[in-house]
Design a protein around this motif. Structure first.
Motif, PDB file in Angstrom:
ATOM      1  N   ASP A  91       0.314  -1.369   2.744  1.00 12.49           N
ATOM      2  CA  ASP A  91      -0.643  -1.861   1.859  1.00 12.49           C
ATOM      3  C   ASP A  91      -0.736  -1.770   0.374  1.00 12.49           C
ATOM      4  O   ASP A  91      -0.691  -0.677  -0.039  1.00 12.49           O
ATOM      5  N   SER A  92       0.513  -2.942  -0.285  1.00  9.18           N
ATOM      6  CA  SER A  92       0.461  -2.630  -1.007  1.00  9.18           C
ATOM      7  C   SER A  92      -0.685  -3.224  -2.049  1.00  9.18           C
ATOM      8  O   SER A  92      -1.509  -3.472  -1.821  1.00  9.18           O
ATOM      9  N   ARG A  93      -0.869  -2.712  -3.288  1.00 11.74           N
ATOM     10  CA  ARG A  93      -2.276  -3.262  -4.021  1.00 11.74           C
ATOM     11  C   ARG A  93      -1.503  -4.703  -4.178  1.00 11.74           C
ATOM     12  O   ARG A  93      -2.218  -5.499  -4.784  1.00 11.74           O
ATOM     13  N   ALA A  94      -0.101  -5.149  -4.577  1.00 12.57           N
ATOM     14  CA  ALA A  94       0.282  -6.624  -5.027  1.00 12.57           C
ATOM     15  C   ALA A  94      -0.400  -7.790  -4.075  1.00 12.57           C
ATOM     16  O   ALA A  94       0.491  -7.219  -2.556  1.00 12.57           O
ATOM     17  N   GLN A  95      -1.564  -7.738  -4.216  1.00  8.78           N
ATOM     18  CA  GLN A  95      -1.903  -9.013  -2.784  1.00  8.78           C
ATOM     19  C   GLN A  95      -1.618 -10.404  -3.307  1.00  8.78           C
ATOM     20  O   GLN A  95      -1.485 -10.630  -4.329  1.00  8.78           O
ATOM     21  N   ALA A 106       6.720  -2.300  -2.246  1.00  8.18           N
ATOM     22  CA  ALA A 106       6.270  -2.672  -1.299  1.00  8.18           C
ATOM     23  C   ALA A 106       5.357  -1.059  -1.344  1.00  8.18           C
ATOM     24  O   ALA A 106       6.390  -0.379  -1.297  1.00  8.18           O
ATOM     25  N   SER A 109       0.912   1.817  -3.518  1.00  9.95           N
ATOM     26  CA  SER A 109      -0.349   1.741  -4.140  1.00  9.95           C
ATOM     27  C   SER A 109      -1.356   3.042  -3.994  1.00  9.95           C
ATOM     28  O   SER A 109      -2.277   2.692  -5.084  1.00  9.95           O
TER      29      SER A 109
ATOM     30  N   GLU B  24      -2.051   4.326   8.679  1.00 11.97           N
ATOM     31  CA  GLU B  24      -2.097   3.292   8.725  1.00 11.97           C
ATOM     32  C   GLU B  24      -1.687   3.212  10.497  1.00 11.97           C
ATOM     33  O   GLU B  24      -0.877   3.513  10.470  1.00 11.97           O
ATOM     34  N   PRO B  51       0.564   5.710   4.881  1.00 10.96           N
ATOM     35  CA  PRO B  51      -1.010   5.409   4.383  1.00 10.96           C
ATOM     36  C   PRO B  51      -0.756   4.179   3.952  1.00 10.96           C
ATOM     37  O   PRO B  51      -1.268   3.427   3.274  1.00 10.96           O
ATOM     38  N   THR B  52       0.498   4.050   3.307  1.00  9.66           N
ATOM     39  CA  THR B  52       0.733   2.899   2.539  1.00  9.66           C
ATOM     40  C   THR B  52       1.844   1.775   3.439  1.00  9.66           C
ATOM     41  O   THR B  52       2.352   0.804   2.182  1.00  9.66           O
ATOM     42  N   HIS B  82      -5.457  -1.434   6.517  1.00  6.09           N
ATOM     43  CA  HIS B  82      -5.320  -0.480   5.633  1.00  6.09           C
ATOM     44  C   HIS B  82      -6.483   0.287   5.173  1.00  6.09           C
ATOM     45  O   HIS B  82      -7.387   0.084   5.431  1.00  6.09           O
ATOM     46  N   THR B  85      -6.886  -0.381   0.446  1.00  5.45           N
ATOM     47  CA  THR B  85      -7.710  -1.913  -0.065  1.00  5.45           C
ATOM     48  C   THR B  85      -8.324  -2.706   0.865  1.00  5.45           C
ATOM     49  O   THR B  85      -8.357  -2.124   2.194  1.00  5.45           O
ATOM     50  N   TYR B  88      -7.274  -7.468   3.217  1.00  5.87           N
ATOM     51  CA  TYR B  88      -6.227  -9.082   2.909  1.00  5.87           C
ATOM     52  C   TYR B  88      -4.447  -8.198   2.865  1.00  5.87           C
ATOM     53  O   TYR B  88      -4.288  -7.641   3.207  1.00  5.87           O
ATOM     54  N   PRO B  89      -3.951  -9.446   3.554  1.00  5.31           N
ATOM     55  CA  PRO B  89      -2.636  -9.038   3.728  1.00  5.31           C
ATOM     56  C   PRO B  89      -1.736  -9.356   2.564  1.00  5.31           C
ATOM     57  O   PRO B  89      -2.010  -9.677   1.193  1.00  5.31           O
ATOM     58  N   SER B  90      -1.251  -7.937   2.357  1.00  6.57           N
ATOM     59  CA  SER B  90       0.176  -7.570   1.204  1.00  6.57           C
ATOM     60  C   SER B  90       0.802  -8.317   1.319  1.00  6.57           C
ATOM     61  O   SER B  90       1.118  -8.914   1.984  1.00  6.57           O
ATOM     62  N   ARG B  91       1.613  -8.818   0.375  1.00  2.44           N
ATOM     63  CA  ARG B  91       2.827  -8.861  -0.077  1.00  2.44           C
ATOM     64  C   ARG B  91       3.591  -8.049   1.448  1.00  2.44           C
ATOM     65  O   ARG B  91       4.588  -9.126   1.741  1.00  2.44           O
ATOM     66  N   THR B  92       3.500  -7.323   1.385  1.00  5.69           N
ATOM     67  CA  THR B  92       4.962  -6.758   2.715  1.00  5.69           C
ATOM     68  C   THR B  92       4.368  -6.772   3.814  1.00  5.69           C
ATOM     69  O   THR B  92       5.161  -8.222   4.281  1.00  5.69           O
TER      70      THR B  92
END
Lengths: 111, 143
Positions: A91-95, A106, A109, B24, B51-52, B82, B85, B88-92
């Motif tokens: 769950d990174s904030r960088a979508q 990563a 968040s 998660e 959580p991340t 998630h 947030t 929606y898929p994160s960059r990771t």
């Protein structure tokens, strides 16, 4: 030393669709080098900067090689090498949206 | 592509995500190889307990994949939550996505009262959202 290597779906386009291939070597590094000789480019999908790529898990028989010496893990005749995609994310904030390439670390968040 | 999935499985994913919140949660739904039919939900450990971030425990993952092979099944859905947030898929998520045949289902538990559930394909770094067709219990897949 001949070992059987199980190839995950995502890498099968590189092995002509084969699910299991054979390779030679006395260590995992040698096995990967041999595989790369047979299937050009496969090595780059498994190793980055001299270490195992973080996007894959590789096992010799039942052991994750991250716990048995990484690329230097010894293999013996008849061993089973299994390659799996690392199933991970977070769950990174960088979508990712519309090719947006803003890079963020990563896990940042602050959740 | 559309992901057609029984209501009971969606409910179980949400229940799993709520149970592990704020960490998660993650898991798969397996189905017959090549069928694109989600039939068997398997909760997986999040080895990161974070959580991340999530990551399947590598030993548990090996056991799962061997079992799938033995049963002539494959991963039809990879799901994870998630917790702060949107779904929606994160960059990771995109960088790790290594199951080109799978539907990637995200469950957001940021709202305690309503879960957001969305499905995607992630192939070669490209995210494509797809419709989620939730089959009512009465029409559920026979077991």
């Amino acid at each position: 030393m001949s070992v059987a290597v199980s190839v995950p779906t995502i890498l099968r386009p590189m092995t002509k669709g084969e699910k299991s291939v054979t390779a030679e070597g006395g260590t995992l590094a040698e096995v990967i080098s041999d595989l790369d000789g047979r299937y050009a480019g496969l090595g780059d999908r498994l190793v980055k900067n001299g270490t195992l790529h973080r996007f894959v898990n590789i096992y010799v028989n039942d052991e994750d090689v991250r716990f048995t010496g990484g690329l230097e893990t010894a293999v013996s005749d008849g061993d089973q090498v299994t390659i799996l995609p690392a199933v991970a994310g977070g769950d990174s904030r960088a979508q990712v949206a519309g090719g947006d390439s803003r890079a963020q670390v990563a896990g940042g968040s602050g959740a | 592509m559309t992901l057609r999935i029984p209501r009971s499985m969606v409910d179980e994913m949400v229940e799993h995500a709520r149970a592990d919140h704020p960490d998660e949660a993650c898991g798969v739904v397996a189905g017959p190889a090549g069928s694109d039919r989600p039939e068997r939900l398997v909760r997986m450990l999040n080895a990161e307990r974070s959580p991340t971030f999530y990551r399947f425990d590598s030993a548990e993952q090996l056991r799962l994949y061997r079992e799938l092979d033995a049963r002539d099944e494959e991963v039809v859905v990879v799901y994870h939550s998630h917790t702060a947030t949107e779904a929606y898929p994160s960059r990771t998520d995109v960088s790790y996505a290594g199951e080109p045949q799978a539907h990637y289902v995200l469950v957001s538990t940021r709202d305690p009262d309503s879960a957001e559930i969305r499905s995607y394909r992630i192939v070669d770094g490209t995210v494509t959202e797809e419709p989620l067709d939730i089959i009512p219990a009465a029409e559920g897949v026979a077991t």
